[in-house]
Scaffold this active site. Structure first.
Site, PDB file in Angstrom:
ATOM      1  N   ARG A 165      55.151  53.843  38.054  1.00 48.36           N
ATOM      2  CA  ARG A 165      55.613  54.958  37.037  1.00 48.36           C
ATOM      3  C   ARG A 165      54.450  56.170  37.587  1.00 48.36           C
ATOM      4  NH1 ARG A 165      56.340  51.137  33.428  1.00 48.36           N
ATOM      5  NH2 ARG A 165      53.884  50.876  33.299  1.00 48.36           N
ATOM      6  N   ASP A 188      56.584  50.464  44.096  1.00 50.04           N
ATOM      7  CA  ASP A 188      57.026  49.152  43.513  1.00 50.04           C
ATOM      8  C   ASP A 188      56.355  48.226  44.211  1.00 50.04           C
ATOM      9  OD1 ASP A 188      57.818  46.937  42.409  1.00 50.04           O
ATOM     10  OD2 ASP A 188      59.955  47.380  42.818  1.00 50.04           O
ATOM     11  N   GLY A 196      48.763  50.042  41.217  1.00 48.59           N
ATOM     12  CA  GLY A 196      48.691  49.628  39.958  1.00 48.59           C
ATOM     13  C   GLY A 196      47.563  50.812  39.116  1.00 48.59           C
ATOM     14  N   TYR A 222      50.689  33.573  33.387  1.00 46.79           N
ATOM     15  CA  TYR A 222      49.599  34.274  34.063  1.00 46.79           C
ATOM     16  C   TYR A 222      48.541  33.699  34.843  1.00 46.79           C
ATOM     17  CZ  TYR A 222      45.980  37.959  33.856  1.00 46.79           C
ATOM     18  OH  TYR A 222      44.862  38.956  34.121  1.00 46.79           O
ATOM     19  N   ASP A 253      51.781  53.816  41.761  1.00 42.97           N
ATOM     20  CA  ASP A 253      51.928  52.872  40.555  1.00 42.97           C
ATOM     21  C   ASP A 253      53.403  53.083  40.407  1.00 42.97           C
ATOM     22  OD1 ASP A 253      50.076  51.705  37.711  1.00 42.97           O
ATOM     23  OD2 ASP A 253      52.475  51.926  37.734  1.00 42.97           O
ATOM     24  N   GLY A 287      47.224  51.707  35.275  1.00 42.51           N
ATOM     25  CA  GLY A 287      46.959  50.657  34.516  1.00 42.51           C
ATOM     26  C   GLY A 287      45.336  50.412  33.931  1.00 42.51           C
ATOM     27  N   GLN A 288      45.096  49.801  32.959  1.00 43.56           N
ATOM     28  CA  GLN A 288      43.714  49.781  32.177  1.00 43.56           C
ATOM     29  C   GLN A 288      42.706  49.793  33.496  1.00 43.56           C
ATOM     30  OE1 GLN A 288      42.424  46.212  30.365  1.00 43.56           O
ATOM     31  NE2 GLN A 288      41.288  47.264  28.998  1.00 43.56           N
ATOM     32  N   LYS A 318      47.337  33.298  38.665  1.00 45.41           N
ATOM     33  CA  LYS A 318      46.144  33.912  39.070  1.00 45.41           C
ATOM     34  C   LYS A 318      45.477  32.761  39.656  1.00 45.41           C
ATOM     35  CE  LYS A 318      45.899  37.941  37.706  1.00 45.41           C
ATOM     36  NZ  LYS A 318      45.879  39.017  38.802  1.00 45.41           N
TER      37      LYS A 318
END
Ligand code: AKB
Length: 314
Positions: free
Chosen positions: A37, A49, A9, A139, A35, A12-13, A143
């Site tokens: 992408r 993935d 990931g 979500y 990631d 990501g942010q 979590k």
């Protein structure tokens, strides 16, 4: 090179900021960014993935990875649009990585939880570490389930998994991706670009927030702490400051006097109202010495300075 660190990931942010800091600390050769992408990083990049257990296993073996930061997830607002996909992605990815540690192929895992584990029956002020948790979003449910599994893998198999319940995260280097707290990043860019912002939450919606510098430091301090200091294996409450869109807008106006904000609440309002307003993170302070540095004022000044500098370069 042996004992590399894999960040899943990485685009990501949080991932993009974490990869940057891990490269600074350990050198580019020590880090593998992955990631779904293709992304641009200073270190090795692998397209990966998180749903593909075998691909994760091959990547771990190829680079002799010993530590994994698993950051791939669908966040609160996006997950409500694709509930089944969100459940699968958020849970299966975690199992794939936990099982590599169970088999002793990797030694240590970081997995992020969130304030989304709490729900509308949770006390909203100074929310304790241990309290009622009845999340109402996919979500949040994923979590909370993930936290239970992390603790289970630690107790049953001795897996060294560590986790933080992140509040809303705010940074200037990376864009947020589909969360309820995203407004607190967009507002800065719109303030600089247009001088105005239309907020998707009501003006008085108070949520716990944190500057990205603090969040990355908390993550690395948790991961670097001696095992004896990590006494919570579900996930630690973590906090910095709490504020509403109106309070953030007032802080921005101190730097950009002509800035204006309007409000058009959408479906994210209900999610925000099910979450705490402030968090008690005293156990993180006691166990491994956590203390945030950035207040609302300091964060606002830093965000605007960096976004302004980036615009001047364009
Ligand atoms: C979201 O808004 O979904 C995230 C979070 C608080 O976990 N930023």
């Amino acid at each position: 090179m042996k004992n590399r660190i894999l960040v899943i990931g990485a685009g990501g942010q949080i991932g993009s900021e974490l990869v940057r800091e891990l490269c600074n600390r350990h050198g580019n050769d020590a880090i593998v960014a992955a990631d779904v992408r293709q992304g641009e990083t200073k270190c090795v990049f692998e397209t990966l993935d998180v749903m593909n257990a075998e691909a994760i296993r091959q990547t771990v073996k190829k680079y002799d990875v010993k530590e994994v930061y698993l950051l791939a997830a669908l966040l609160s607002a996006t997950a409500e649009k694709f509930p089944e996909k969100a459940w699968q992605l958020n849970m299966e990815g975690l199992f794939h990585v936990l099982n590599l540690a169970k088999e002793k192929i990797i030694d240590k895992i970081f997995w992020p939880s969130s304030i989304a584990v709490f729900g509308s029956n949770t006390p909203r002020q100074n929310t304790p570490q241990y309290t009622v948790m009845e999340p109402s979003t996919v979500y949040g449910i994923s979590k909370q389930a993930g936290e239970r599994w992390c603790e289970y893998y630690y107790n049953r198999y001795g897996v060294d998994v560590r986790s933080l319940r992140y509040p809303g995260l705010i940074g200037y280097r990376s864009a947020p991706g589909g969360g309820t707290t995203d407004y607190a990043v967009h507002i800065f860019h719109e303030a600089r670009e247009r001088g105005s912002y239309e907020c998707f939450l009501k003006e008085d919606t108070i949520l716990p927030m944190m500057y990205m510098d603090d969040a990355i430091r908390a993550t690395l301090e948790l991961m670097e702490a001696g095992t004896e200091k990590i006494k919570i294996r579900s996930s630690y409450n973590l906090a910095a400051s709490s504020f509403s869109p109106a309070q953030l807008a007032a802080e921005i106006k101190k730097h950009i006097a002509e800035f204006t904000i309007t409000y058009k609440p959408d479906s994210r309002q209900a999610i925000a109202e099910s979450w705490p307003q402030s968090i008690d993170d005293s156990l993180a302070a006691q166990h491994w010495g956590w203390k945030h540095k950035f207040s609302l004022a300091a964060m606002t000044a830093d965000m605007l300075q960096h976004i302004g500098a980036a615009r001047e370069k364009v």
